[in-house]
Design a protein around this motif. Structure first.
Motif, PDB file in Angstrom:
ATOM      1  N   HIS A 138      88.791  77.417  76.235  1.00 29.28           N
ATOM      2  CA  HIS A 138      89.950  77.396  77.132  1.00 29.28           C
ATOM      3  C   HIS A 138      90.656  78.747  76.999  1.00 29.28           C
ATOM      4  N   ILE A 139      90.542  79.551  78.050  1.00 30.84           N
ATOM      5  CA  ILE A 139      91.032  80.933  78.025  1.00 30.84           C
ATOM      6  C   ILE A 139      92.492  80.987  78.467  1.00 30.84           C
ATOM      7  N   SER A 140      93.348  81.585  77.642  1.00 30.24           N
ATOM      8  CA  SER A 140      94.754  81.800  77.991  1.00 30.24           C
ATOM      9  C   SER A 140      94.875  83.087  78.798  1.00 30.24           C
ATOM     10  N   PRO A 141      95.963  83.252  79.559  1.00 29.94           N
ATOM     11  CA  PRO A 141      96.137  84.482  80.340  1.00 29.94           C
ATOM     12  C   PRO A 141      96.098  85.755  79.496  1.00 29.94           C
ATOM     13  N   ASP A 142      96.452  85.668  78.198  1.00 26.10           N
ATOM     14  CA  ASP A 142      96.396  86.858  77.344  1.00 26.10           C
ATOM     15  C   ASP A 142      95.006  87.032  76.725  1.00 26.10           C
TER      16      ASP A 142
ATOM     17  N   VAL B  99      92.487  85.087  85.760  1.00 30.06           N
ATOM     18  CA  VAL B  99      91.291  85.476  86.508  1.00 30.06           C
ATOM     19  C   VAL B  99      91.010  86.980  86.450  1.00 30.06           C
ATOM     20  N   ALA B 100      91.950  87.814  86.857  1.00 31.05           N
ATOM     21  CA  ALA B 100      91.700  89.266  86.895  1.00 31.05           C
ATOM     22  C   ALA B 100      91.454  89.852  85.501  1.00 31.05           C
ATOM     23  N   PRO B 101      92.280  89.531  84.483  1.00 30.31           N
ATOM     24  CA  PRO B 101      91.997  90.073  83.150  1.00 30.31           C
ATOM     25  C   PRO B 101      90.645  89.608  82.600  1.00 30.31           C
ATOM     26  N   LEU B 102      90.266  88.353  82.888  1.00 29.56           N
ATOM     27  CA  LEU B 102      88.983  87.860  82.415  1.00 29.56           C
ATOM     28  C   LEU B 102      87.831  88.588  83.109  1.00 29.56           C
ATOM     29  N   ALA B 103      87.970  88.854  84.395  1.00 28.75           N
ATOM     30  CA  ALA B 103      86.938  89.589  85.125  1.00 28.75           C
ATOM     31  C   ALA B 103      86.772  90.992  84.544  1.00 28.75           C
TER      32      ALA B 103
ATOM     33  N   ASN C  99      82.785  94.262  78.712  1.00 29.09           N
ATOM     34  CA  ASN C  99      82.024  93.800  77.550  1.00 29.09           C
ATOM     35  C   ASN C  99      80.644  93.263  77.920  1.00 29.09           C
ATOM     36  N   HIS C 100      80.237  93.489  79.151  1.00 26.94           N
ATOM     37  CA  HIS C 100      78.903  93.112  79.621  1.00 26.94           C
ATOM     38  C   HIS C 100      78.598  91.635  79.389  1.00 26.94           C
ATOM     39  N   VAL C 101      79.578  90.788  79.682  1.00 27.92           N
ATOM     40  CA  VAL C 101      79.379  89.343  79.568  1.00 27.92           C
ATOM     41  C   VAL C 101      78.662  88.887  80.836  1.00 27.92           C
ATOM     42  N   GLY C 102      77.421  88.497  80.684  1.00 25.31           N
ATOM     43  CA  GLY C 102      76.636  88.069  81.835  1.00 25.31           C
ATOM     44  C   GLY C 102      76.073  86.674  81.704  1.00 25.31           C
ATOM     45  N   ASP C 103      75.981  86.176  80.483  1.00 25.64           N
ATOM     46  CA  ASP C 103      75.443  84.837  80.261  1.00 25.64           C
ATOM     47  C   ASP C 103      76.581  83.924  79.834  1.00 25.64           C
ATOM     48  N   ALA C 104      77.353  83.505  80.807  1.00 26.00           N
ATOM     49  CA  ALA C 104      78.491  82.622  80.572  1.00 26.00           C
ATOM     50  C   ALA C 104      78.701  81.798  81.835  1.00 26.00           C
ATOM     51  N   ILE C 105      79.520  80.791  81.721  1.00 29.47           N
ATOM     52  CA  ILE C 105      79.815  79.907  82.845  1.00 29.47           C
ATOM     53  C   ILE C 105      81.326  79.887  83.034  1.00 29.47           C
ATOM     54  N   LEU C 106      81.767  80.058  84.268  1.00 30.76           N
ATOM     55  CA  LEU C 106      83.180  79.925  84.607  1.00 30.76           C
ATOM     56  C   LEU C 106      83.440  78.475  84.963  1.00 30.76           C
TER      57      LEU C 106
ATOM     58  N   LYS D 291      88.054  82.302  93.400  1.00 28.48           N
ATOM     59  CA  LYS D 291      88.619  83.642  93.157  1.00 28.48           C
ATOM     60  C   LYS D 291      87.900  84.339  92.011  1.00 28.48           C
ATOM     61  N   ALA D 292      87.675  83.604  90.937  1.00 32.82           N
ATOM     62  CA  ALA D 292      86.987  84.178  89.781  1.00 32.82           C
ATOM     63  C   ALA D 292      85.559  84.558  90.142  1.00 32.82           C
ATOM     64  N   TYR D 293      84.894  83.712  90.902  1.00 32.79           N
ATOM     65  CA  TYR D 293      83.501  83.979  91.283  1.00 32.79           C
ATOM     66  C   TYR D 293      83.411  85.218  92.173  1.00 32.79           C
ATOM     67  N   ASP D 294      84.405  85.447  93.024  1.00 33.02           N
ATOM     68  CA  ASP D 294      84.421  86.661  93.844  1.00 33.02           C
ATOM     69  C   ASP D 294      84.455  87.917  92.976  1.00 33.02           C
ATOM     70  N   LEU D 295      85.155  87.851  91.834  1.00 33.17           N
ATOM     71  CA  LEU D 295      85.257  88.992  90.930  1.00 33.17           C
ATOM     72  C   LEU D 295      84.104  89.077  89.933  1.00 33.17           C
ATOM     73  N   MET D 296      83.466  87.925  89.662  1.00 31.01           N
ATOM     74  CA  MET D 296      82.397  87.870  88.649  1.00 31.01           C
ATOM     75  C   MET D 296      81.197  87.092  89.201  1.00 31.01           C
ATOM     76  N   PRO D 297      80.555  87.577  90.248  1.00 35.67           N
ATOM     77  CA  PRO D 297      79.476  86.802  90.875  1.00 35.67           C
ATOM     78  C   PRO D 297      78.238  86.624  90.007  1.00 35.67           C
ATOM     79  N   ILE D 298      78.122  87.400  88.934  1.00 41.50           N
ATOM     80  CA  ILE D 298      76.960  87.263  88.064  1.00 41.50           C
ATOM     81  C   ILE D 298      77.043  85.987  87.213  1.00 41.50           C
ATOM     82  N   LEU D 299      78.259  85.484  86.991  1.00 44.51           N
ATOM     83  CA  LEU D 299      78.452  84.291  86.171  1.00 44.51           C
ATOM     84  C   LEU D 299      78.285  83.028  87.022  1.00 44.51           C
ATOM     85  N   ARG D 300      77.794  81.986  86.383  1.00 46.89           N
ATOM     86  CA  ARG D 300      77.664  80.699  87.061  1.00 46.89           C
ATOM     87  C   ARG D 300      79.016  80.005  87.073  1.00 46.89           C
ATOM     88  N   GLY D 301      79.192  79.082  88.006  1.00 51.17           N
ATOM     89  CA  GLY D 301      80.453  78.356  88.115  1.00 51.17           C
ATOM     90  C   GLY D 301      80.265  76.867  87.889  1.00 51.17           C
TER      91      GLY D 301
END
Length: 178
Positions: free
Chosen positions: A8-12, A42-46, A52-59, A71-81
């Protein structure tokens, strides 16, 4: 080790007060599920994932906040949702379209709403269905292709049927060499 871990990711960009970078370092043998609950994340996580080249993760986000996933997928289309529909009763007939529109490739459903037709409709759109518990209930209703963490429960359920019955001809497939 577990297949996935929900963070569970916090805004910080912390997870229970610990920096996301440090937490991800502990997830080297799992696929992290980055659970977002706030638009400010969303934006800080993207940016973090890009740097950090995070490519194998799920949003992941709750069903009622599905616009965050889009919104997150638009910024990080490589990640699954993934949409978390637990505790909700979305109109199951509309769920495949909602999932596709939000960028989800998986949904988490309560066993009570996961009917054979609903799951089949999701799977036709290449959307994985994850359900916590209720494996026997789902299998006896004809639901096929459910992802569960309860391998022992699934095996025990299938083993309770005599050899040669329809249920015993099912396959249990697992990741990471099980």
């Amino acid at each position: 080790p577990p297949q996935n871990v929900i963070l569970h990711i916090s805004p910080d960009l912390t997870v229970e007060g610990k920096p996301l970078y440090d937490v991800l370092a502990l997830c080297s043998r799992t696929v992290p599920i980055l659970y977002i609950d706030d638009e400010a994340t969303v934006a800080p996580l993207a940016e973090f994932c890009d740097l950090n080249h995070v490519g194998d993760a799920i949003l992941c986000t709750a069903f009622e906040k599905k616009e965050l996933l889009a919104k997150a997928y638009d910024l990080m289309p490589i990640l699954r949702g993934m949409l978390d529909c637990r505790g909700k009763t979305p109109e199951i007939e509309k769920l495949p379209g909602i999932a596709v529109a939000s960028g989800a490739t998986a949904v988490i459903l309560d066993a009570e709403i996961a009917t054979a037709d609903a799951v089949h409709s999701l799977q036709q759109r290449f959307i994985h269905v994850i359900s916590e518990g209720g494996f026997g209930k789902l299998a006896t209703r004809g639901v096929n292709g459910i992802i569960t963490a309860d391998l022992a429960g699934a095996y025990s359920f299938l083993s309770s049927f005599p050899e040669g019955t329809n249920f015993r001809r099912r396959n249990l497939l697992a990741h990471k060499g099980f």
